[in-house]
Design a protein around this motif. Structure first.
Motif, PDB file in Angstrom:
ATOM      1  N   VAL A 154       0.842  -0.932   0.125  1.00  5.92           N
ATOM      2  CA  VAL A 154      -0.037  -0.174  -0.078  1.00  5.92           C
ATOM      3  C   VAL A 154       1.020   1.033  -0.032  1.00  5.92           C
ATOM      4  O   VAL A 154       1.683   1.567   0.890  1.00  5.92           O
ATOM      5  CB  VAL A 154      -0.910  -0.215   1.328  1.00  5.92           C
ATOM      6  N   THR A 155       0.721   1.942  -1.115  1.00  7.07           N
ATOM      7  CA  THR A 155       1.749   3.153  -1.193  1.00  7.07           C
ATOM      8  C   THR A 155       1.149   4.426  -1.750  1.00  7.07           C
ATOM      9  O   THR A 155       0.153   4.360  -2.435  1.00  7.07           O
ATOM     10  CB  THR A 155       2.905   2.946  -2.131  1.00  7.07           C
ATOM     11  N   LEU A 156       1.844   5.510  -1.668  1.00  2.51           N
ATOM     12  CA  LEU A 156       1.238   6.861  -2.295  1.00  2.51           C
ATOM     13  C   LEU A 156       2.033   6.942  -3.481  1.00  2.51           C
ATOM     14  O   LEU A 156       1.970   8.021  -4.231  1.00  2.51           O
ATOM     15  CB  LEU A 156       1.518   7.726  -1.127  1.00  2.51           C
ATOM     16  N   ARG A 157       2.963   5.981  -3.937  1.00  3.59           N
ATOM     17  CA  ARG A 157       3.799   6.153  -5.049  1.00  3.59           C
ATOM     18  C   ARG A 157       3.159   6.132  -6.592  1.00  3.59           C
ATOM     19  O   ARG A 157       3.241   5.165  -7.258  1.00  3.59           O
ATOM     20  CB  ARG A 157       5.018   5.352  -4.981  1.00  3.59           C
ATOM     21  N   TRP A 158       2.183   7.224  -6.773  1.00  5.20           N
ATOM     22  CA  TRP A 158       1.683   7.126  -8.033  1.00  5.20           C
ATOM     23  C   TRP A 158       2.567   7.493  -9.057  1.00  5.20           C
ATOM     24  O   TRP A 158       2.500   6.985 -10.370  1.00  5.20           O
ATOM     25  CB  TRP A 158       0.722   8.262  -8.131  1.00  5.20           C
ATOM     26  N   GLU A 159       3.777   8.115  -8.994  1.00  5.90           N
ATOM     27  CA  GLU A 159       4.795   8.117  -9.981  1.00  5.90           C
ATOM     28  C   GLU A 159       6.413   7.832  -9.477  1.00  5.90           C
ATOM     29  O   GLU A 159       6.518   7.844  -8.082  1.00  5.90           O
ATOM     30  CB  GLU A 159       4.853   9.681 -10.142  1.00  5.90           C
ATOM     31  N   GLY A 160       7.016   7.527 -10.240  1.00  7.05           N
ATOM     32  CA  GLY A 160       8.318   6.990  -9.864  1.00  7.05           C
ATOM     33  C   GLY A 160       8.638   5.729  -9.479  1.00  7.05           C
ATOM     34  O   GLY A 160       9.764   5.407  -9.028  1.00  7.05           O
ATOM     35  N   LEU A 161       7.514   5.044  -9.398  1.00  5.67           N
ATOM     36  CA  LEU A 161       7.885   3.513  -9.056  1.00  5.67           C
ATOM     37  C   LEU A 161       8.071   2.649 -10.167  1.00  5.67           C
ATOM     38  O   LEU A 161       7.160   2.515 -11.002  1.00  5.67           O
ATOM     39  CB  LEU A 161       6.557   3.169  -7.976  1.00  5.67           C
ATOM     40  N   ASP A 162       9.140   2.110 -10.167  1.00  5.14           N
ATOM     41  CA  ASP A 162       9.468   1.112 -11.419  1.00  5.14           C
ATOM     42  C   ASP A 162       9.703  -0.211 -10.898  1.00  5.14           C
ATOM     43  O   ASP A 162      10.590  -0.669 -10.547  1.00  5.14           O
ATOM     44  CB  ASP A 162      10.872   1.682 -11.943  1.00  5.14           C
ATOM     45  N   LEU A 163       8.646  -1.106 -11.208  1.00  7.80           N
ATOM     46  CA  LEU A 163       8.503  -2.216 -10.974  1.00  7.80           C
ATOM     47  C   LEU A 163       8.136  -3.243 -12.100  1.00  7.80           C
ATOM     48  O   LEU A 163       7.020  -3.939 -12.350  1.00  7.80           O
ATOM     49  CB  LEU A 163       7.707  -2.688  -9.820  1.00  7.80           C
ATOM     50  N   PRO A 164       8.698  -3.219 -13.254  1.00  4.47           N
ATOM     51  CA  PRO A 164       8.397  -3.923 -14.355  1.00  4.47           C
ATOM     52  C   PRO A 164       8.353  -5.302 -14.364  1.00  4.47           C
ATOM     53  O   PRO A 164       9.172  -6.167 -13.920  1.00  4.47           O
ATOM     54  CB  PRO A 164       9.378  -3.499 -15.416  1.00  4.47           C
ATOM     55  N   GLY A 165       6.987  -5.977 -14.799  1.00  2.68           N
ATOM     56  CA  GLY A 165       6.537  -7.251 -14.690  1.00  2.68           C
ATOM     57  C   GLY A 165       6.581  -7.702 -13.427  1.00  2.68           C
ATOM     58  O   GLY A 165       6.288  -9.168 -13.411  1.00  2.68           O
ATOM     59  N   LEU A 166       6.398  -7.076 -12.346  1.00  2.53           N
ATOM     60  CA  LEU A 166       6.170  -7.704 -10.958  1.00  2.53           C
ATOM     61  C   LEU A 166       4.879  -7.613 -10.331  1.00  2.53           C
ATOM     62  O   LEU A 166       4.486  -8.214  -9.534  1.00  2.53           O
ATOM     63  CB  LEU A 166       7.179  -6.973 -10.010  1.00  2.53           C
ATOM     64  N   ILE A 167       4.057  -6.561 -10.894  1.00  2.00           N
ATOM     65  CA  ILE A 167       2.697  -6.389 -10.328  1.00  2.00           C
ATOM     66  C   ILE A 167       1.561  -7.088 -11.002  1.00  2.00           C
ATOM     67  O   ILE A 167       1.596  -7.003 -12.222  1.00  2.00           O
ATOM     68  CB  ILE A 167       2.368  -4.908 -10.279  1.00  2.00           C
ATOM     69  N   SER A 168       0.901  -7.897 -10.438  1.00  2.00           N
ATOM     70  CA  SER A 168      -0.300  -8.615 -10.818  1.00  2.00           C
ATOM     71  C   SER A 168      -1.463  -7.994 -10.827  1.00  2.00           C
ATOM     72  O   SER A 168      -2.259  -7.970 -11.702  1.00  2.00           O
ATOM     73  CB  SER A 168      -0.497 -10.077 -10.582  1.00  2.00           C
TER      74      SER A 168
END
Length: 222
Positions: A154-168
């Motif tokens: 649970v995060t506030l990071r609408w921008e700048g969060l780079d997790l390619p291919g990790l989020i389902s």
């Protein structure tokens, strides 16, 4: 002196706006032609959109109209706590359903209070989330999120969060409009009224338009 600039981003343009692919960003920089102004130095003919040949696939689930919504503060800034708890519980229930499908789940909140409240509801439902807060290293949270294939963040990071291919699964808790008490919006309104001679209603309209542009950009990032 700066003679030229090339600006690129995945979120500068408006989907479907072929005539003005960078309209929102141009507005922010003041590059939209206005009455009585000459923007001849801006070469719109060289702007454009370059999309990949193939996109991935997404499935969307939209909340029913009867679902709880985040309560609005009253004139004194007070919030209906019962309605707030019901909304946070609903967001948590959506995240729990996503979590049960397997894979990592990212929940986007718009304030630390909401993030903590949603986190508490998730724990009450039997899910142990990673919750962003100012006292915890966000890098440590993302490392744990990356290492656990079934983690919930649970995060506030609408921008700048780079997790390619990790989020389902992605849960958007609410439309990310800037806080009405945001200092930058207050300064903008004061500037519009005092320096540019705008009326109260005109300044409010410009502020709302800016808030909508910010929300669209955050949604594209999210």
């Amino acid at each position: 002196h700066l003679h030229s600039m090339v600006i690129t981003s995945a979120t500068l343009g408006d989907p479907g706006s072929k005539a003005h692919p960078f309209a929102d960003f141009q507005q922010t920089l003041g590059l939209i032609q206005d009455e009585g102004r000459d923007w001849a130095y801006y070469l719109e003919s060289i702007s454009g959109r370059f999309a990949p040949a193939k996109f991935g696939k997404l499935k969307f689930a939209v909340s029913h109209s009867s679902a709880p919504t985040p309560p609005k503060p009253d004139e004194d800034g007070a919030v209906d706590l019962e309605a707030l708890a019901a909304w946070r519980e609903y967001v948590a229930s959506v995240a729990v359903m996503a979590h049960k499908e397997g894979g990592r789940t990212l929940v986007l909140a718009t304030s630390y209070n909401d993030a903590q409240g949603i986190g508490e509801m998730l724990r009450a439902a039997g899910v142990t989330p990673l919750v962003e807060n100012p006292e915890v290293s966000f890098q440590d949270l993302t490392n744990t999120f990356t290492d656990d294939p079934n983690a919930v963040l649970v995060t506030l990071r609408w921008e700048g969060l780079d997790l390619p291919g990790l989020i389902s699964h992605l849960v958007i808790s609410r439309i990310p409009f800037p806080n009405a008490g945001d200092l930058r919006l207050k300064v903008l309104k004061q500037e519009l009224i005092e320096a540019r001679g705008k009326s109260e209603s005109e300044a409010t309209g410009i502020m709302l338009a800016k808030a909508a542009r910010v929300a669209r950009a955050r949604l594209k990032q999210g």
